[in-house]
Scaffold this active site. Structure first.
Site, PDB file in Angstrom:
ATOM      1  N   GLU A   9       0.854  -1.275  -0.130  1.00  0.00           N
ATOM      2  CA  GLU A   9      -0.001  -0.098  -0.102  1.00  0.00           C
ATOM      3  C   GLU A   9       0.882   1.253  -0.091  1.00  0.00           C
ATOM      4  OE1 GLU A   9      -4.057  -1.160   1.759  1.00  0.00           O
ATOM      5  OE2 GLU A   9      -2.796  -0.638   3.602  1.00  0.00           O
ATOM      6  N   GLU A  41      -4.816  -8.287   0.019  1.00  0.00           N
ATOM      7  CA  GLU A  41      -5.381  -7.749   1.127  1.00  0.00           C
ATOM      8  C   GLU A  41      -6.555  -7.302   0.788  1.00  0.00           C
ATOM      9  OE1 GLU A  41      -3.068  -5.235   3.873  1.00  0.00           O
ATOM     10  OE2 GLU A  41      -4.968  -3.934   4.292  1.00  0.00           O
TER      11      GLU A  41
END
Length: 450
Positions: free
Chosen positions: A197, A291
């Site tokens: 991320e 995720e």
């Protein structure tokens, strides 16, 4: 997404016999890794990006979709309790997982608000845990425990550099991934996730970081690599026509069901996050959902059944592999386990029960890949080296028997007593599998003739 304040196969690879590897770890069961083999990127007949297994190769109908759990940041006891052999084995048994993601904290993260070794915190790791930058040995030991537990359970494992600013940690990341690739890169189980991320930074910055870390891994392993992208892994389409250098690299996509949409536009008029991933897939990039959460982007919220069903339908339609956030008993809506759970006994939250119902459709038994005319893909430590230059195979250290296959497993040639250079000029341009047998060990490599 879990914001808290706060990566076709290698075409040119030389493996050294001198690097340190883990002692042979023997699986205790036949699981997905034995059946599918090494995960590899590829395109289906429509040109859409997919993930395949080295056992069957790249062909329609042989796509591999594995599903499982992501461990929570390795910073809290309510998370690290499950960074154990018992925790992983319990999830395999009770949740039917095929993959586990180990989200290792990388910085000097200190969620207790005190400094390492201070009187107020002490050195008790059960009460005070910090990230890789300040305690690399502790974090590496957690990671090694999870990786070895996954290998024993014959499931896949993602070694995740769980950082929002990995581009500022390049040298540390290179050191870490070198050790992980040296130690575990010969196991088909292992997947490397380079950058969890990224924040709202340019793709060029992320790509530059990845182009520095990938070669470190490729010194020792041709396993699947996952690369993150801008704005919390929601813009994999930015890699279209501008991919990271190398082979067997996929791009991550993350979502939280309550906060994101899979098609159309958001309420503020931009393309849905899922539409970005679909664009990347349709352009031929392999995408991996390393995720996702059932609730809100901050980890909270009550799962919306309708939204989660819509997301799962989209995921299954694109044959996407995933790891759910999170395998922990953190006090958050997306945590899978209730506070009374332990590493050997799981009680589920609303989110956990929902995810467990999805995982229940995973296979419950597997068949080991094999057959006399089908290349086998078990990794081993070798005392000879190989490399490809696009038109030839070079072997140093022994005389070997070389078999060349298509990616579908069709044998094209067999040449005995190869020592030095074997010309591949007779093969049309494309990707092939080489099975190399020498000194009582086998080596399998996917290579490209240009």
């Amino acid at each position: 997404m879990k914001r808290i304040s706060k990566l076709a196969i290698l075409s040119s690879l030389a493996l050294s016999s001198t690097f340190a590897v883990a002692q042979d770890i023997t699986p205790t069961r036949v699981g997905p890794v034995s059946q599918y083999g090494q995960l590899m990127t590829g395109k289906n007949s429509q040109g859409k990006g997919r993930i395949y297994g080295s056992c069957e190769g790249v062909k329609d109908g042989a796509e591999v979709q594995v599903r499982g759990m992501s461990l929570y940041w390795s910073l809290l006891p309510k998370a690290t309790e499950f960074w154990t052999e018992e925790g992983v084995s319990t999830m395999v048994r009770d949740m039917n997982i095929q993959i586990v993601r180990a989200a290792m904290a990388t910085g000097s993260d200190d969620w207790w608000g005190c400094k390492d070794g201070s009187e107020s915190c002490g050195d008790d790791k059960s009460a005070h845990i910090t990230g890789y930058a300040s305690d690399p040995e502790f974090q590496k030991n957690l990671m090694k425990t999870v990786v070895e537990a996954a290998i024993k359970n014959d499931i896949y494992v993602i070694i995740d550099w769980h950082s929002h600013n990995a581009n500022e940690q390049t040298e540390s990341a290179k050191t870490f991934f070198k050790e992980m690739a040296q130690t575990y890169g010969q196991y088909d189980n292992v997947i490397f996730e380079l950058f969890n991320e990224p924040t709202d930074i340019a793709w060029s910055v992320i790509k530059n970081y990845a182009n520095q870390v990938v070669p470190v891994i490729r010194e020792y392993s041709d396993n699947l690599i996952l690369v993150g992208n801008r704005q919390y892994d929601q813009n994999p389409q930015e890699a279209i026509g501008n991919t990271v250098s190398g082979e067997n690299i996929a791009y991550t996509f993350h979502y939280y069901a309550n906060s994101h949409c899979w098609s159309g536009q958001t309420t503020w008029g931009s393309a849905c996050e899922g539409a970005n991933a679909q664009q990347a897939i349709d352009a031929g990039l392999s995408v991996f959902v390393s995720e996702w959460g059932t609730g809100n982007a901050d980890g909270g919220g009550t799962p919306d059944q309708s939204k989660n069903t819509g997301w799962q339908n989209w995921i299954d339609g694109n044959k996407l592999s995933w790891a759910n956030w999170s395998a922990s008993k953190i006090d958050e809506g997306t945590a899978a386990f209730q506070g009374s759970s332990s590493k050997t006994s799981l009680q589920y939250t609303t989110s956990g029960n929902l995810v467990k119902s999805y995982l229940a459709t995973n296979p419950t038994s597997y068949t080991k890949c094999g057959g006399s005319e089908t290349p086998t893909f078990a990794k081993a430590t070798h005392n000879f080296n190989t490399s490809f230059d696009g038109k030839a195979l070079h072997i140093a250290g022994t005389s070997a028997t070389v078999e060349i296959y298509t990616l579908k497993g069709d044998k094209l040639m067999k040449v005995d007593h190869v020592s030095g250079t074997l010309s591949l000029a007779s093969l049309p341009a494309g990707k092939y599998i080489a099975k190399i047998q020498g000194n009582a060990t086998n080596m399998v490599r996917v290579f490209q003739v240009k």
